[in-house]
Design an enzyme around this catalytic site. Structure first.
Site, mmCIF file in Angstrom:
data_model
loop_
_atom_site.group_PDB
_atom_site.id
_atom_site.type_symbol
_atom_site.label_atom_id
_atom_site.label_comp_id
_atom_site.label_asym_id
_atom_site.label_seq_id
_atom_site.Cartn_x
_atom_site.Cartn_y
_atom_site.Cartn_z
ATOM 1 N N GLU A 34 -4.699 -0.083 -4.707
ATOM 2 C CA GLU A 34 -4.352 -1.463 -5.249
ATOM 3 C C GLU A 34 -5.793 -2.304 -5.030
ATOM 4 O O GLU A 34 -5.893 -3.303 -5.673
ATOM 5 C CB GLU A 34 -3.232 -1.969 -4.134
ATOM 6 C CG GLU A 34 -1.869 -1.312 -4.225
ATOM 7 C CD GLU A 34 -1.783 -0.006 -3.212
ATOM 8 O OE1 GLU A 34 -1.372 -0.259 -2.207
ATOM 9 O OE2 GLU A 34 -2.508 1.012 -3.653
ATOM 10 N N ARG A 91 -1.103 7.995 7.034
ATOM 11 C CA ARG A 91 0.107 7.775 7.436
ATOM 12 C C ARG A 91 1.219 8.913 6.882
ATOM 13 O O ARG A 91 2.345 9.050 7.475
ATOM 14 C CB ARG A 91 0.489 6.482 7.191
ATOM 15 C CG ARG A 91 -0.192 5.286 8.054
ATOM 16 C CD ARG A 91 0.286 3.984 7.570
ATOM 17 N NE ARG A 91 0.149 3.616 6.174
ATOM 18 C CZ ARG A 91 -0.941 3.124 5.814
ATOM 19 N NH1 ARG A 91 -1.966 2.553 6.404
ATOM 20 N NH2 ARG A 91 -0.885 2.643 4.357
#
Length: 177
Positions: free
Chosen positions: A98, A61
């Site tokens: 994460e 992205r």
């Protein structure tokens, strides 16, 4: 931060990619021509005139955001890719996400010590990807001029994490606290 209303074009996807995570999906923003153009122009205008010679975006992205910003800044684009995607000798940097770990690579000839680099991605959460990109810039001997993101998950304190390693500006369009 921008005054443009991007929030209505960011979809919240609960429990993706795992339970307890709210994924912030920017693809509706990318598909809206006015929002996408405004986002690219806002970031580009913010960093215009700062001598940036390269923009680095991480797979995948970060490519959507970084390449048009590089074009607007009249700079080159450096893709930070996953392992095994680049055909020549690379610098590599492992980092934590994460919900996992990963590695990014850039070609060793992508940056020179004369380059001034803007690191760009779609979202900053725990800042693992941004820090990894910064370390790749350092490995190449180039200078980091700043970090730019469409979305910041402020409640995960990414600015503080980046500040532990780098003393450059962090610019975002949308911040969730």
């Amino acid at each position: 931060m921008s005054s443009y209303d991007y929030e209505h074009l960011i979809a919240d996807i609960p429990d993706y990619p795992k339970k307890g995570v709210v994924f912030r999906d920017i693809t509706p923003m990318l598909s809206d021509p006015a929002a996408f153009a405004t986002a690219i122009d806002t970031i580009s205008d913010h960093f215009m005139g700062r001598g940036i010679t390269k923009v680095m975006g991480s797979e995948a992205r970060g490519f959507f955001v970084g390449a048009p910003i590089a074009y607007r800044l009249n700079a080159g684009f450096v893709p930070a890719r996953k392992p095994g995607k680049l055909p020549r000798e690379t610098y590599d940097q492992d980092y934590d996400l994460e919900y996992g770990s990963a590695s990014l690579h850039i070609h060793k000839d992508a940056l020179t010590p004369e380059d001034h680099v803007l690191i760009v991605d779609d979202l900053v959460a725990t800042s693992g990807t941004g820090i990894a990109c910064g370390r790749l810039v350092e490995q190449a001997g180039a200078t980091i001029e700043g970090f730019a993101f469409l979305v910041e998950l402020g409640y995960l304190n990414p600015r503080e994490a980046i500040a532990e390693y780098f003393n450059q500006e962090v610019f975002t369009l949308v911040k969730y606290d």
